[in-house]
Scaffold this motif. Structure first.
Motif, PDB file in Angstrom:
ATOM      1  N   PHE A  93       0.805  -1.216   0.000  1.00 29.55           N
ATOM      2  CA  PHE A  93       0.000   0.000   0.000  1.00 29.55           C
ATOM      3  C   PHE A  93       0.841   1.271   0.000  1.00 29.55           C
ATOM      4  CE2 PHE A  93      -2.779  -3.163   2.042  1.00 29.55           C
ATOM      5  CZ  PHE A  93      -3.896  -3.038   1.237  1.00 29.55           C
ATOM      6  N   SER A  94       2.137   1.176  -0.281  1.00 28.40           N
ATOM      7  CA  SER A  94       3.015   2.336  -0.164  1.00 28.40           C
ATOM      8  C   SER A  94       2.870   3.335  -1.316  1.00 28.40           C
ATOM      9  CB  SER A  94       4.473   1.900  -0.024  1.00 28.40           C
ATOM     10  OG  SER A  94       4.878   1.167  -1.145  1.00 28.40           O
ATOM     11  N   ASP A  95       2.262   2.942  -2.437  1.00 28.97           N
ATOM     12  CA  ASP A  95       2.027   3.857  -3.563  1.00 28.97           C
ATOM     13  C   ASP A  95       0.600   4.398  -3.512  1.00 28.97           C
ATOM     14  OD1 ASP A  95       4.313   4.257  -5.023  1.00 28.97           O
ATOM     15  OD2 ASP A  95       4.022   2.486  -6.291  1.00 28.97           O
ATOM     16  N   GLU A  96       0.253   5.144  -4.557  1.00 31.19           N
ATOM     17  CA  GLU A  96      -1.101   5.689  -4.644  1.00 31.19           C
ATOM     18  C   GLU A  96      -2.157   4.595  -4.766  1.00 31.19           C
ATOM     19  OE1 GLU A  96      -1.510   8.578  -7.742  1.00 31.19           O
ATOM     20  OE2 GLU A  96       0.272   9.674  -7.094  1.00 31.19           O
TER      21      GLU A  96
END
Length: 118
Positions: free
Chosen positions: A93-96
């Motif tokens: 979930f670290s990106d958009e």
């Protein structure tokens, strides 16, 4: 143990997350390590058959479960047989938008699992 990193275009992240977020989905995927009918999955997970059919449809639409064909049931009816398409999934979930890593089931593993369960 190899992982195949999927691209966002290969997986509909919203469908995967929605399917995995529903009650009983993970249990159905665990039970579907060998080909099973909706009735067998319903009994294994101990949920109503109508709920099982809804979850199966969501999991198939998300690409996490596949219909492997049809078999005759004990009652002589043709029923669909389902098996999960992967053994592991990891969500980043670290990106958009979420990114997925998954370990897909190989046909060799499917055949070996069937031999061990017979």
């Amino acid at each position: 143990m190899s992982r195949s990193r999927t691209k966002r275009n290969d997986v509909d992240s919203a469908a995967v997350l929605a399917a995995l977020g529903n009650k009983y989905s993970a249990e159905i995927l665990c039970a579907a390590d060998t080909p099973k009918s909706a009735q067998a999955l319903s009994e294994d997970v101990e949920i109503p058959i109508a709920t099982c059919y809804r979850r199966i449809e969501e999991l198939v639409d998300a690409g996490l479960l596949t219909c492997e064909g049809r078999r005759l049931s004990d009652n002589g009816r043709r029923t669909n047989i389902y098996r999960r398409t992967l053994d592991e999934i990891e969500v980043d979930f670290s990106d958009e938008t979420p990114d997925f890593s998954q370990k897909r089931r190989t046909e060799a593993k499917n055949r070996l699992q069937e031999q061990l369960s017979n």
